[in-house]
Structure formats: C-alpha cells, structure tokens
Design an enzyme around this catalytic site. Sequence first.
Site, PDB file in Angstrom:
ATOM      1  N   SER A 125       8.017  34.816  98.363  1.00 59.50           N
ATOM      2  CA  SER A 125       7.010  33.782  98.105  1.00 59.50           C
ATOM      3  C   SER A 125       5.795  33.775  99.019  1.00 59.50           C
ATOM      4  CB  SER A 125       7.656  32.400  98.180  1.00 59.50           C
ATOM      5  OG  SER A 125       8.333  32.137  96.998  1.00 59.50           O
TER       6      SER A 125
ATOM      7  N   SER B 223       6.209  31.382  95.484  1.00 63.45           N
ATOM      8  CA  SER B 223       6.008  29.974  95.292  1.00 63.45           C
ATOM      9  C   SER B 223       4.895  29.392  96.170  1.00 63.45           C
ATOM     10  CB  SER B 223       7.310  29.235  95.612  1.00 63.45           C
ATOM     11  OG  SER B 223       7.677  29.417  96.969  1.00 63.45           O
TER      12      SER B 223
ATOM     13  N   LYS C  20       1.787  24.706 103.453  1.00 61.37           N
ATOM     14  CA  LYS C  20       2.558  24.578 102.207  1.00 61.37           C
ATOM     15  C   LYS C  20       3.349  23.275 102.211  1.00 61.37           C
ATOM     16  CE  LYS C  20       5.961  27.148  99.423  1.00 61.37           C
ATOM     17  NZ  LYS C  20       6.822  28.350  99.378  1.00 61.37           N
TER      18      LYS C  20
HETATM   19  N1  GLN Z   1      10.400  33.891  93.326  1.00 65.05           N
HETATM   20  C1  GLN Z   1      11.616  33.844  94.072  1.00 65.05           C
HETATM   21  C2  GLN Z   1      12.439  32.690  93.600  1.00 65.05           C
HETATM   22  O1  GLN Z   1      12.065  32.112  92.640  1.00 65.05           O
HETATM   23  C3  GLN Z   1      11.309  33.718  95.526  1.00 65.05           C
HETATM   24  C4  GLN Z   1      10.993  32.330  95.930  1.00 65.05           C
HETATM   25  C5  GLN Z   1      10.704  32.210  97.384  1.00 65.05           C
HETATM   26  O2  GLN Z   1      10.557  33.195  98.094  1.00 65.05           O
HETATM   27  N2  GLN Z   1      10.679  30.970  97.842  1.00 65.05           N
HETATM   28  O3  GLN Z   1      13.452  32.371  94.146  1.00 65.05           O
END
Ligand code: GLN
Length: 477
Positions: free
Chosen positions: A178, A154, A79
């Site tokens: 995410s 994400s 990532k």
């Molecule tokens: N979707 C969640 C957010 O927008 C989690 C994001 C993540 O785990 N990096 O913060």
Amino acid sequence: MDIRSLSAGRIREGLAAREFSAVEIATEALRLAEAGNPRTNAYLSFSPERALAAARAVDEKLARGEDPGPLAGVPVAVKDVILTKGLRTTCGSKLLENYIPPYDATAVIRLEQAGGVILGKTNCDEFAMGSSNENSAFGPVRNPVAPDRVPGGSSGGSAAAVADGTAVVALGSDTGGSIRQPASFCGVVGVTPTYGRVSRYGLTAFASSLDHIGPFARSVRDAAVLLGVIAGRDPRDATSAFAPVPDYAAELDGKVQGMRLGLPREYFEGLAGETAQLVMRGVDTLKRLGCQVREVSMPATRYAIACYYVICTAEASSNLARYDGVRYTARSPRSETLQDMYRNTRGEGFGTECKRRIMLGTYVLSAGYYDAYYLKAQKVRGLVARDFARAFEEVDALVAPVSPFPAFELGEKVDDPLAMYLSDIYTITGSLAGVPCMSVPCGATAAGLPVGMQILTRHFDESGMFRLAHAFEQAAT
Ligand code: GLN
C-alpha cells in the site's frame, strides 16, 4: 514561490536565508491543498491550527538561532489510519467517522519534533484494505496525473497529495504493497522500511505482523530524511527494533558501482507491455552505473498472494473485533439487545471489503480449518522469507516491477476482488519477508501514466536501498 516544487532541503535553506517563513509555507500549502481537494479528494480532514502552530514554532526557533530540525517547515500529509491527538482519524471507515484519538502515533510525534508541519489526514481504503482507494467510505481519490484513474491503494490519498504537490512528504502504511503501489501509480517515491524499523504505536492495526509505516516523497533524498526522523526503537511498540538508525541522507551518495543486483525470474515471467519495457530500461540504467545484474530464482513467489490473503485476513478478523459499538465507534441506534447492537453496528458500519476479510479470516482461524489454511500459510511465509535469504547470499539488492500494470480506470476492477488482489503480486512478497523495499519512478507510458521500479534489500539495509535508488534517480533524470 511555488511550493509544489520544493524539497525538504530547499525549504531548510530558504528558511535559513530568510527567503520565506515556515508560516508562509504552511499557509500556502494549506491553501493549495484545500483548493485542490474537490478535484482529488486526497484529504479527509485539514488541520490548519495545528499546522500554523507548528510552523510558528519553527519560525521562533529560527529567530532564537536554534536548529529547527531536519523537517523544519516541511508540509506533511498523514494517512488517516495513523492516530493524531485531537484530530479526527477515520481509517476511511464510516465506523470511525467522528473518532478523535486521545494520543499521537510515535511517527507523528517524531515528525513534529523534527519541525514537520501536518496539513491534514489523507484518504485511504477502509482500514487500509484495498489497492485502488475505492474502498474508502468517503469516496475514491483521483490520480492527479490522470483524473479518470485510481491513485492506487490503500495509501492513495498520501501518494496523490505528494504527486499533486500540496504536501512535500507524506506518511503512508503498507501491509502488502500500500505504499509502493500507489507511489508507482502516482509517480512518486514510496518506501516500506524493514518490519520493526518504524514504531507501529498509533498505527491502526490491520494485519499486525505485516503492517509498516513509511514515507512518500518526490525524491529519494526527502524519503531518506523522513525515514531517518521516524525510525528507531520505541518502548511503546515491542516489535520495534533496537538497531541504530544510520544517517540515511548522509549515506546517499555512496558508490553503487560493483553492486550485485538480482532480477527475480518469477517477477518478470508474466510481465508485459510498457511496464516491462520501462522496468527493463531502468535495469539498463543500473548496468550503466556499473552494477552487475544477474537472474535469481524465488520459487515461492507463486504462492505469495494466497499466503498473504490467508494471513492478513486472519489477523484482520481479530484486529477488527474491537469495532463493536462499545468503545471507539459510532453505535447503531436501532438495537434492543447487546447481540443486536454488535450485529447492527458492524453490519451497518463496515464496507464490503472489510466484511469479506472478516469472514475469510474467521474461517481460516476456525478450529476445523486452522491447520489446513492458517498454519499452512505460516509455513509458506517461511518459504517466501527463505527465498529472500538465499537471494541475498548472492546479490546485494533485488530489482523488480512494483505492479503488473499502471494506474487503471476508476471502477475498472471494483466488481472483481481477485483481479484487484493481483495488483499486489510483486509487492506482497517483500511484505511477507519483512525486508525493506521501495518504489522509485522509472518513467511513464505513452499515455503518460507513471511506472515505478521496485528495489529490495536485506533486513535493515535501507541505506543500500536508498543509495541505489538515489543513483538511479540522478541518472534517469
Ligand atoms: N492491497 C493489499 C490489500 O488489500 C495491500 C494493502 C496494504 O498494504 N495495506 O490487502
């Protein structure tokens, strides 16, 4: 040889039997990944030279009769919030479009030492903020299973790379879901280890008290192998744990009969439709394997989203202050004063979601509101953690949905940030408590959209979590 169906173990065997070389695998994986990218947009950069050098090193070790490591020749995607020395790392942000890190993240060093072959960096929501990968400055990722739908976020690019078969395993990061949510949307395994189990050194900070690095894979076994490689104390991250790292892969085949599983009532109350059916079918499979299932209650769950969005935005507002045009980032060229330069660089560079979170986080940390929001949220976080501690007095693992719905359509939720935040309603609690949690595929809807089932265990009991997930995977397939 179809590399889309290879596992880490199969690659090891094939290399040992000289069926193929690591260079052949790397070449084919790079070819597939680059050819498929216009369709998925899963990768933001490719690293053919680094990949082939790593593969060559594996082949040379084999030729010398040395052990090439548990990830020998395994194509890995990383990532793009995880730093790679000399290899562009954008964090999905225009601000870092041309940023070349001067060092590698600890997880990256460890996976290359274990013989892993990094193909490239994967697309993600800007600074890992999002649930659909639509907040990337470099365009959304398309779900390989259903191209008009999001892969989740994400870490959408890493999930898509593994689901598409270009990478055998991948690294993602999880702050509130995410890794698990995109794993569920793309039909792969995704693991968020205990907080502190994997060093965060070289992981671009979003919300430091919640950030985790973890694996994606097509099987529980491969995820266990990858976690075993990257886990463990790192003097460069003071929050990394000293606890010894078990041989997760060797412990996979242990007994699950008699394991006590809890279904948190609050996670199933609003759950409907095919997702509910598939998760409950998964629970039935676990019962057939001899697990004892009971209901448990986790009453603080209803506050989790509010609590998470106060804490994560507070931490993000502080962590993102460093992108000011002075150090890492592109600098806005049209500024006369220092103040203007900060303002223009940040104003032009950050996307809407990052700006929203910086404003919210600055607000909840401000002198007048600190007690009312930030401190309150910290107390609620304590309640969420207490729910887990109590549940784990009664049961060995919790089983829950990952997301209330399967992959949604591109564009469906972009104009409604609150609806988007609900994607993580079942994953945020585990992140707040810092317990290990994972998504394991439990089937697909009539329309063919994958659904994941979540398994959560006590701090540092990744072995128990993997054992249950592995038994489930074997029984369900
Ligand atoms: N979707 C969640 C957010 O927008 C989690 C994001 C993540 O785990 N990096 O913060």
